[in-house]
Design an enzyme around this catalytic site. Sequence first.
Site, PDB file in Angstrom:
ATOM      1  N   GLU A   1       0.801  -1.219   0.000  1.00 28.60           N
ATOM      2  CA  GLU A   1       0.000   0.000   0.000  1.00 28.60           C
ATOM      3  C   GLU A   1       0.842   1.282   0.000  1.00 28.60           C
ATOM      4  OE1 GLU A   1      -2.929  -0.208   3.158  1.00 28.60           O
ATOM      5  OE2 GLU A   1      -4.282  -1.290   1.848  1.00 28.60           O
TER       6      GLU A   1
ATOM      7  N   GLU B   1      -6.863  -7.558  -0.632  1.00 30.58           N
ATOM      8  CA  GLU B   1      -7.356  -7.621   0.748  1.00 30.58           C
ATOM      9  C   GLU B   1      -8.843  -7.286   0.721  1.00 30.58           C
ATOM     10  OE1 GLU B   1      -5.060  -5.142   3.382  1.00 30.58           O
ATOM     11  OE2 GLU B   1      -3.154  -5.808   2.546  1.00 30.58           O
TER      12      GLU B   1
HETATM   13  C1  GAL Z   1      -4.546  -2.554   4.859  1.00 24.80           C
HETATM   14  C2  GAL Z   1      -3.131  -3.057   5.028  1.00 24.80           C
HETATM   15  C3  GAL Z   1      -3.071  -4.295   5.890  1.00 24.80           C
HETATM   16  C4  GAL Z   1      -3.910  -4.100   7.117  1.00 24.80           C
HETATM   17  C5  GAL Z   1      -5.317  -3.787   6.704  1.00 24.80           C
HETATM   18  C6  GAL Z   1      -6.280  -3.625   7.858  1.00 24.80           C
HETATM   19  O1  GAL Z   1      -4.585  -1.202   4.598  1.00 24.80           O
HETATM   20  O2  GAL Z   1      -2.547  -3.348   3.784  1.00 24.80           O
HETATM   21  O3  GAL Z   1      -1.741  -4.541   6.259  1.00 24.80           O
HETATM   22  O4  GAL Z   1      -3.382  -3.067   7.881  1.00 24.80           O
HETATM   23  O5  GAL Z   1      -5.321  -2.592   5.990  1.00 24.80           O
HETATM   24  O6  GAL Z   1      -7.565  -3.326   7.405  1.00 24.80           O
END
Ligand code: GAL
Length: 589
Positions: free
Chosen positions: A150, A321
């Site tokens: 990110e 994610e």
């Molecule tokens: C994303 C990040 C992850 C984790 C997640 C939590 O932004 O890539 O490592 O922090 O959020 O929602």
Amino acid sequence: MSCKAEPLRTLGTCYYPEHWPQEQWAIDAKLMVETGLAWVRIGEFAWSRLELNPGELNWGWMDRAVEILGAAGLKIIMGTPTATPPRWMLDKYPDMLAFDDEGRPRKFGSRRHYCFSHLGYRQECARITRLLGERYGSNPFVGAWQTDNEYGCHDTTLSYSNSALLGFRAWLREKYLTPEALNLAWGNVFWSMEYNSFEQIDFPHLTVTEANPSHIMDFKRFSSDMVVEFNRVQTEVLRGLTDAPLLHNYMGRTIEFDHFKVGQDLDIATWDSYPLGFLEDRSNQSDAYKEKFMSQGDPDFQAFHHDLYRSVGKGRWWVMEQQPGPVNWAPFNPAPLPGMVRLWTWEAFAHGAETVSYFRWRQVPFAQEQMHAGLLRPDSEPAPGLAEAAKVALEIKQMPEVDVKQASIAIVFGYQSAWAWETQPQGQNFDYFSLVFDFYRALRKLGLSIDIISPDCQDLSEYKVVLMPGLFHVPSSLAEVLNDFKGLAILGPRTGAKTLDMQIPKNMPPNIAGFDCIVDYVQSLRPGVDVTLAKGGSFIHWAEKISGSAPVRELTQAGDIAIMGTDKLWYLAGWPDEVALQRILSDAC
Ligand code: GAL
């Protein structure tokens, strides 16, 4: 339905072997496979366990993790761990931290504590990436590589460190060659801001009143280029060591760097989709709206990013994610309605995602994200998301093959336009992302499929309608493509309003050759003050006075021109509200 060796759609999860005892890994891997997951992403925050002290490498656990996960039948996405430099790195490079716009260091103790411009840290990233690539680049279980994590998260694109300053000056020198050329481009004769040398140039922050918008724009461009360069350091290393696709996980509503440029060096774009977190944290909708959608998320927000990242990934994209339950980082963190995790997954597939991967496998009981749901609870019992993921996995198997349909509508989305209007909003509610998103939402209400494309696109022939609201500058390549475009182009408000140097064009906006329409003046509108349109709906936030010999298509109630144009090109002289947009776009489409 034809039989394929590789399934067209797959699921995955994000896993942190270093958080769990080794005895747990095989049990986890087995359950992942039983759930129907194909991919597992690991490694992206593991540097302190991979290299205990400078040069003291600790591969054993990672070798075992790769072996166990791979042997269970999972494909691994290996993350380079560069978003979390270990504490010892700071002893080596005390000046590697980013600085915020008030000049304060952004210290160790969380993540992303580095400045993109720091050359020493870049070398360290190249080194650890090379070591990882040499070790796992041809490992048959490793099916993809993720660079860093990110970019830009936690406001980290812009840094006001000393390395950034040196880099910025060098970048300016390369761009302008002489201080005179820079002075001219920035208009530095104004307020005696002229420079005699590049060494005199500072960041555009902490000035008495606003800094020169051209100066700010160049700083934003430089900062974006640093992200591109930083990423390229890793892709160049990895290209020599693996044939697996390279990807990065972008975020929602992140405009600080040009994702299209980063995407040029990668094979697949992925993004991190947290519908409920984003609604609470990144939406400027009313409280009533947020309450209405608190358990589903904004119905258009995910779709917008799916369509954007499809283009950033040159057609190949994933959700890396996917929110599986309540997150921990928004002002309020409700649980998704039953079925939402499944629906979000299918929505991504419907927009063309190849893979949807859930963050994270198991909720972790320690540290910053202990309140963030996973597919499993901290005690390894299933959390609600697990059954929904398993259901999708079954459905994927039963699904017939479908054709990909070309969208007939495109919206041009330019990161530089976001920077331009952030730099010079002229009215505090003029927000570029919101403007483009309003157009996107209205098109979706019409049931249309939409591509979101870069201002550098070379070909519009697939489209019937192309919209470019708020595109601060129409690049000459796009102007040429537009010239040959057979469909309808819709411009405005504020399209073509500036030169690349962030000055008003000599010919006046919108500055489109052969289109006689001039923006005489603009006004920004307070909340609640609208310009009513004769055919219904209003302009909100922004209204322009336009004139010229192009045909008038629509008037305001007061008799001013609201839309001008031919059958090929329309110019909108304001920001239409929902009612007006719906009407105008349904006419157009
Ligand atoms: C994303 C990040 C992850 C984790 C997640 C939590 O932004 O890539 O490592 O922090 O959020 O929602």
